[in-house]
Design a protein around this motif. Structure first.
Motif, mmCIF file in Angstrom:
data_model
loop_
_atom_site.group_PDB
_atom_site.id
_atom_site.type_symbol
_atom_site.label_atom_id
_atom_site.label_comp_id
_atom_site.label_asym_id
_atom_site.label_seq_id
_atom_site.Cartn_x
_atom_site.Cartn_y
_atom_site.Cartn_z
ATOM 1 N N THR A 233 -5.794 8.806 -8.282
ATOM 2 C CA THR A 233 -6.895 8.068 -8.906
ATOM 3 C C THR A 233 -7.980 7.784 -7.871
ATOM 4 O OG1 THR A 233 -5.938 5.905 -8.402
ATOM 5 C CG2 THR A 233 -5.284 6.950 -10.493
ATOM 6 N N PRO A 234 -9.186 7.455 -8.316
ATOM 7 C CA PRO A 234 -10.233 7.051 -7.355
ATOM 8 C C PRO A 234 -9.776 5.910 -6.451
ATOM 9 C CG PRO A 234 -11.211 7.460 -9.495
ATOM 10 C CD PRO A 234 -9.726 7.554 -9.691
ATOM 11 N N ALA A 235 -9.026 4.941 -7.000
ATOM 12 C CA ALA A 235 -8.528 3.827 -6.182
ATOM 13 C C ALA A 235 -7.548 4.314 -5.137
ATOM 14 C CB ALA A 235 -7.856 2.785 -7.080
ATOM 15 N N GLY A 236 -6.636 5.205 -5.522
ATOM 16 C CA GLY A 236 -5.664 5.729 -4.579
ATOM 17 C C GLY A 236 -6.302 6.558 -3.484
ATOM 18 N N GLN A 237 -7.244 7.392 -3.846
ATOM 19 C CA GLN A 237 -7.908 8.237 -2.855
ATOM 20 C C GLN A 237 -8.718 7.425 -1.863
ATOM 21 O OE1 GLN A 237 -10.079 10.990 -5.334
ATOM 22 N NE2 GLN A 237 -8.280 12.263 -5.738
ATOM 23 N N ALA A 238 -9.278 6.303 -2.338
ATOM 24 C CA ALA A 238 -10.078 5.445 -1.451
ATOM 25 C C ALA A 238 -9.260 4.322 -0.838
ATOM 26 C CB ALA A 238 -11.249 4.847 -2.237
ATOM 27 N N GLU A 239 -7.958 4.240 -1.214
ATOM 28 C CA GLU A 239 -7.112 3.126 -0.799
ATOM 29 C C GLU A 239 -7.800 1.791 -1.095
ATOM 30 O OE1 GLU A 239 -5.295 3.400 3.055
ATOM 31 O OE2 GLU A 239 -5.156 5.582 2.943
ATOM 32 N N ALA A 240 -8.358 1.724 -2.289
ATOM 33 C CA ALA A 240 -9.079 0.527 -2.725
ATOM 34 C C ALA A 240 -8.106 -0.408 -3.422
ATOM 35 C CB ALA A 240 -10.228 0.908 -3.650
ATOM 36 N N PHE A 241 -7.386 -1.192 -2.610
ATOM 37 C CA PHE A 241 -6.356 -2.097 -3.104
ATOM 38 C C PHE A 241 -6.716 -3.527 -2.712
ATOM 39 C CE2 PHE A 241 -3.682 1.761 -1.807
ATOM 40 C CZ PHE A 241 -3.920 2.409 -3.023
ATOM 41 N N VAL A 242 -6.706 -4.412 -3.675
ATOM 42 C CA VAL A 242 -7.028 -5.818 -3.435
ATOM 43 C C VAL A 242 -5.857 -6.675 -3.904
ATOM 44 C CG1 VAL A 242 -8.547 -7.741 -4.054
ATOM 45 C CG2 VAL A 242 -9.512 -5.457 -3.673
ATOM 46 N N THR A 243 -5.433 -7.609 -3.084
ATOM 47 C CA THR A 243 -4.389 -8.558 -3.474
ATOM 48 C C THR A 243 -4.919 -9.978 -3.322
ATOM 49 O OG1 THR A 243 -3.440 -8.564 -1.238
ATOM 50 C CG2 THR A 243 -2.485 -7.024 -2.829
ATOM 51 N N MET A 244 -4.470 -10.840 -4.231
ATOM 52 C CA MET A 244 -4.912 -12.237 -4.208
ATOM 53 C C MET A 244 -3.761 -13.120 -4.649
ATOM 54 S SD MET A 244 -8.041 -14.064 -6.386
ATOM 55 C CE MET A 244 -9.403 -13.445 -5.402
ATOM 56 N N ASP A 245 -3.710 -14.319 -4.101
ATOM 57 C CA ASP A 245 -2.705 -15.290 -4.507
ATOM 58 C C ASP A 245 -2.724 -15.433 -6.028
ATOM 59 O OD1 ASP A 245 -0.916 -17.778 -3.793
ATOM 60 O OD2 ASP A 245 -2.430 -18.498 -5.202
ATOM 61 N N GLY A 246 -1.549 -15.344 -6.639
ATOM 62 C CA GLY A 246 -1.459 -15.305 -8.086
ATOM 63 C C GLY A 246 -2.031 -16.514 -8.786
ATOM 64 N N MET A 247 -1.678 -17.720 -8.359
ATOM 65 C CA MET A 247 -2.163 -18.921 -9.035
ATOM 66 C C MET A 247 -3.653 -19.127 -8.798
ATOM 67 S SD MET A 247 -1.708 -21.330 -11.124
ATOM 68 C CE MET A 247 0.006 -20.891 -11.417
ATOM 69 N N THR B 171 0.833 -1.206 0.000
ATOM 70 C CA THR B 171 0.000 0.000 0.000
ATOM 71 C C THR B 171 0.859 1.243 0.000
ATOM 72 O OG1 THR B 171 -1.799 -1.143 1.139
ATOM 73 C CG2 THR B 171 -1.740 1.262 1.318
ATOM 74 N N GLU B 172 1.928 1.214 0.784
ATOM 75 C CA GLU B 172 2.816 2.376 0.861
ATOM 76 C C GLU B 172 3.448 2.686 -0.489
ATOM 77 O OE1 GLU B 172 2.834 -0.192 2.960
ATOM 78 O OE2 GLU B 172 1.932 0.815 4.694
ATOM 79 N N MET B 173 3.875 1.642 -1.203
ATOM 80 C CA MET B 173 4.459 1.832 -2.527
ATOM 81 C C MET B 173 3.445 2.433 -3.489
ATOM 82 S SD MET B 173 6.561 -1.757 -2.874
ATOM 83 C CE MET B 173 6.818 -1.552 -4.637
ATOM 84 N N LEU B 174 2.217 1.941 -3.420
ATOM 85 C CA LEU B 174 1.188 2.455 -4.315
ATOM 86 C C LEU B 174 0.897 3.919 -4.035
ATOM 87 C CD1 LEU B 174 -1.215 -0.604 -4.223
ATOM 88 C CD2 LEU B 174 0.016 0.214 -6.226
ATOM 89 N N LEU B 175 0.717 4.255 -2.774
ATOM 90 C CA LEU B 175 0.382 5.631 -2.422
ATOM 91 C C LEU B 175 1.551 6.583 -2.626
ATOM 92 C CD1 LEU B 175 -1.780 5.031 0.778
ATOM 93 C CD2 LEU B 175 -2.559 5.611 -1.532
ATOM 94 N N ALA B 176 2.778 6.029 -2.695
ATOM 95 C CA ALA B 176 3.951 6.869 -2.947
ATOM 96 C C ALA B 176 4.044 7.281 -4.407
ATOM 97 C CB ALA B 176 5.222 6.135 -2.540
ATOM 98 N N ASN B 177 3.267 6.599 -5.258
ATOM 99 C CA ASN B 177 3.249 6.957 -6.678
ATOM 100 C C ASN B 177 2.242 8.093 -6.867
ATOM 101 O OD1 ASN B 177 2.063 6.791 -9.500
ATOM 102 N ND2 ASN B 177 3.772 5.361 -9.698
ATOM 103 N N PRO B 178 2.692 9.272 -7.283
ATOM 104 C CA PRO B 178 1.788 10.431 -7.372
ATOM 105 C C PRO B 178 0.588 10.196 -8.280
ATOM 106 C CG PRO B 178 4.077 11.110 -7.594
ATOM 107 C CD PRO B 178 4.068 9.620 -7.649
ATOM 108 N N ALA B 179 0.804 9.502 -9.393
ATOM 109 C CA ALA B 179 -0.301 9.271 -10.318
ATOM 110 C C ALA B 179 -1.351 8.350 -9.700
ATOM 111 C CB ALA B 179 0.219 8.683 -11.624
ATOM 112 N N ILE B 180 -0.908 7.277 -9.042
ATOM 113 C CA ILE B 180 -1.855 6.362 -8.403
ATOM 114 C C ILE B 180 -2.597 7.049 -7.273
ATOM 115 C CG2 ILE B 180 -2.013 4.287 -6.955
ATOM 116 C CD1 ILE B 180 0.165 3.038 -8.655
ATOM 117 N N ALA B 181 -1.885 7.855 -6.514
ATOM 118 C CA ALA B 181 -2.483 8.516 -5.347
ATOM 119 C C ALA B 181 -3.655 9.409 -5.725
ATOM 120 C CB ALA B 181 -1.421 9.316 -4.607
#
Length: 294
Positions: free
Chosen positions: A245-259, A233-243
């Motif tokens: 976006t609607p996802a960045g402003q809402a911290e709407a981040f989802v992670t899932m096991d790749g396979m 999350t910190e890496m994402l929010l450190a990116n000015p462009a992502i920060a």
């Protein structure tokens, strides 16, 4: 390739791996399974007793990890494969490198590919192909019917949502590499009824800040696994462009096991359910990290 490695491989190739004509119809009993989705199907068909090795992506079910690992699907170790003396290599499409595949085929080991695809039809085709190669077509037909019904129920439950999803595979050096069309990520986003935020190009591409802003994702989706693909999350929010976006402003981040998310195999219906739920609940109070499921 070093001289020592060439000598080792030559010695392994000289082993009596090829089947004699009299045994040509004997079902394979020493199978190397390459590709996590393929391995899951082998287990679901109850044929895991015929496996002698697997690749690095084959981590589910947990019992698969007890088998020898012959390397990543696109960087297979010929020594590792040959050392277990297989009588069949069953692989997802795209195994490599080409010189390894050529060496294994020259060793007289049957090499059977399973077609790749990222939708309902592709999953069922995989199941039928694995069943055909293993000589258990009846069991594969029954499994395909079960999986098809489960997929239909999961996608119907997911419905259609107006979420724009940006799948990020890597943020190395602060550069955002994201999915366009025709990828496994694009496929799973479509299956949950959401919209891929990037549709201007096929495959994966590094996005400019302008492209990220233009994509305007409501949710950012990533794989939750160690290594180069992990993005916090910190890496994402450190990116000015992502920060911004609607996802960045809402911290709407989802992670899932790749396979689990991108394997397009027997667990995909569960992955659709989990991902649809996570996308709907995503936000600063609902950050979601989904495991292997199953």
């Amino acid at each position: 390739m070093s001289l020592t490695r060439r000598i080792l491989i030559a010695g392994l190739v000289a082993l009596p791996l090829s089947l004699s004509p009299a045994l040509a119809e004997t079902p394979a009993s020493r199978i190397v399974s390459i590709g996590g989705g393929v391995t899951e199907i082998v287990f679901a068909l109850g044929q895991q007793h015929r496996l002698v090795a697997r690749d690095t992506t084959s981590t589910y079910p947990p019992e698969a990890e007890l088998l020898p690992d012959v390397g990543y699907i696109r960087r297979l170790s010929p020594e590792g494969v040959l050392s277990v003396q297989p009588d069949l290599i069953l692989t997802d499409e795209g195994a490599g490198p080409p010189e390894t595949v050529e060496l294994l085929e020259n060793a007289g080991i049957p090499f059977r590919e399973v077609p790749q695809g990222f939708d309902r039809a592709a999953i069922l085709a995989k199941i039928h192909r694995v069943g055909e190669v293993l000589g258990v077509s009846a069991e594969a037909e029954a499994l395909a019917e079960e999986v098809a019904a489960d997929l239909d129920a999961a996608t119907a439950q997911a419905g259609t949502m107006d979420k724009r999803v940006l799948f990020i595979i890597s943020m190395q050096g602060g550069r955002v590499m994201a999915s366009g069309t025709g990828t496994a990520a694009d496929g799973i986003i479509n299956m949950v009824g959401a919209q891929n935020a990037v549709s201007e190009y096929p495959g994966y591409k590094t996005l400019t800040d302008e492209a990220i802003t233009r994509a305007a994702p409501d949710v950012i989706l990533m794989m939750s696994r160690n290594g180069e693909h992990t993005s916090t999350t910190e890496m994402l929010l450190a990116n000015p462009a992502i920060a911004t976006t609607p996802a960045g402003q809402a911290e709407a981040f989802v992670t899932m096991d790749g396979m689990y998310m991108l394997g397009f195999s027997v667990r995909t219906a569960d992955a659709v359910r989990d991902l649809a739920r996570a996308l709907r609940d995503s936000g600063p109070d609902h950050g979601t990290d989904l495991g292997q499921g199953g």
